[in-house]
Design an enzyme around this catalytic site. Structure first.
Site, PDB file in Angstrom:
ATOM      1  N   LYS A  66      27.096  23.752  63.847  1.00 53.18           N
ATOM      2  CA  LYS A  66      26.184  24.908  63.817  1.00 53.18           C
ATOM      3  C   LYS A  66      25.343  24.965  62.538  1.00 53.18           C
ATOM      4  CE  LYS A  66      28.588  27.897  67.066  1.00 53.18           C
ATOM      5  NZ  LYS A  66      29.020  29.264  67.357  1.00 53.18           N
ATOM      6  N   ASP A 100      24.817  34.279  68.906  1.00 50.07           N
ATOM      7  CA  ASP A 100      26.216  34.730  68.866  1.00 50.07           C
ATOM      8  C   ASP A 100      26.329  36.214  68.526  1.00 50.07           C
ATOM      9  OD1 ASP A 100      27.537  32.342  69.527  1.00 50.07           O
ATOM     10  OD2 ASP A 100      27.414  31.611  67.469  1.00 50.07           O
TER      11      ASP A 100
END
Ligand code: ATR
Length: 264
Positions: A66, A100
């Site tokens: 990420k 997210d």
């Protein structure tokens, strides 16, 4: 040929994302394929380029890439910039984003009926998973956001980037109470839990575990305390829906997918 999307990570073997995106595509009448790419630990950027060169339109990114995903694109969304990590790449726009945080907030508000406005929130952990959701929790109106971490210095470094947050270690939480406690540590993956003081979780707490698919010690402790509990499956579905929206411009329904994943 259908437009191609994929999840890239290592490992990706048990991911539910292909099923989620296939159900979104069916529900919205979109033609796309969604696959899995297990990139070598030192081969993330190359895997992205190979996929892009083959006509790939977009990627979801999971552990451990990420941070690298964030560094890869020329355009960075405000959400990703705040988080410092990215989970979504829109390849034809050379854009990275982070869905997210909004995924967590939507799961709380839409699926669990928990509004964040004026709530006291405790976030456990200060790694990538925690950093990815702080901006969204604050934006949704959390009144107080405490970031607690085993390594206190790390929590302090993170808190310094976000106005309206405070940082501490777990022992300093004794005597405190929160409406929502989010476990964003990876402790549950190795069968461990942050060392929380007794009575931190009560019947009045919503205890949210970002991990899904297993009864972590954090969830077990929350159950014992009589707290309301949730795992992270709804967040997974909601972040996927936001990525789908970024790629296709269409917002898919999430409830049927979540219900089918839960086997309802
Ligand atoms: P992620 O991207 O999943 O957040 P990470 O950046 O490696 O992964 O961060 C892992 C987080 O889980 C950290 O907050 C870590 O605490 P430290 O910063 O003190 O290492 C936390 N963590 C992992 N195992 C833990 C355990 N057994 N007990 C408490 N916290 C743990």
């Amino acid at each position: 040929m259908s437009d191609r999307y994929a999840l890239v990570g290592n490992p990706v073997g048990h991911s539910k994302s292909p099923r989620i995106h296939a159900e979104f595509a069916r529900a919205t009448g979109q033609h796309l394929e969604y696959g899995l790419i297990e990139a070598p630990l030192d081969g993330f950027a190359q895997a992205v380029e190979v996929f892009r060169a083959a006509g790939g339109r977009g990627l979801n990114v999971t552990l451990p890439f990420k941070q690298q995903a964030f560094a890869l694109c020329t355009r960075v969304s405000e959400r990703a910039r705040l988080a410092g990590v990215a989970n979504t790449l829109v390849l034809d726009q050379d854009l990275c984003d982070n869905t997210d945080g909004i995924g967590l907030v939507r799961d709380l508000s839409e699926n669990l009926g928990f509004g964040l406005k004026n709530r006291r929130v405790l976030l456990l952990g200060a790694g990538g998973a925690a950093q990815g959701v702080i901006g969204a929790l604050l934006e949704a109106g959390a009144q107080r956001l405490v970031i607690a971490n085993r390594t206190v210095g790390r929590a302090k470094t993170v808190a310094a980037r976000f106005a309206g947050t405070a940082a501490c270690g777990y022992e300093a939480l004794a005597g405190e109470s929160f409406d929502l406690v989010v476990n964003a540590t990876s402790a549950g993956l190795s069968g461990e839990t942050p060392a929380l003081p007794p009575k931190l979780l009560t019947e009045k707490t919503l205890a949210y575990e970002m991990v899904y698919g297993r009864e972590t010690p954090f969830l077990a402790a929350a159950h014992r305390a009589g707290a309301r509990v949730s795992d992270g499956l709804g967040m997974l579905v909601e972040q996927a829906a936001e990525s789908f929206f970024l790629w296709r411009g269409v917002r898919p329904p999430t409830r049927p997918v979540l219900a089918s994943l839960r086997g309802a």
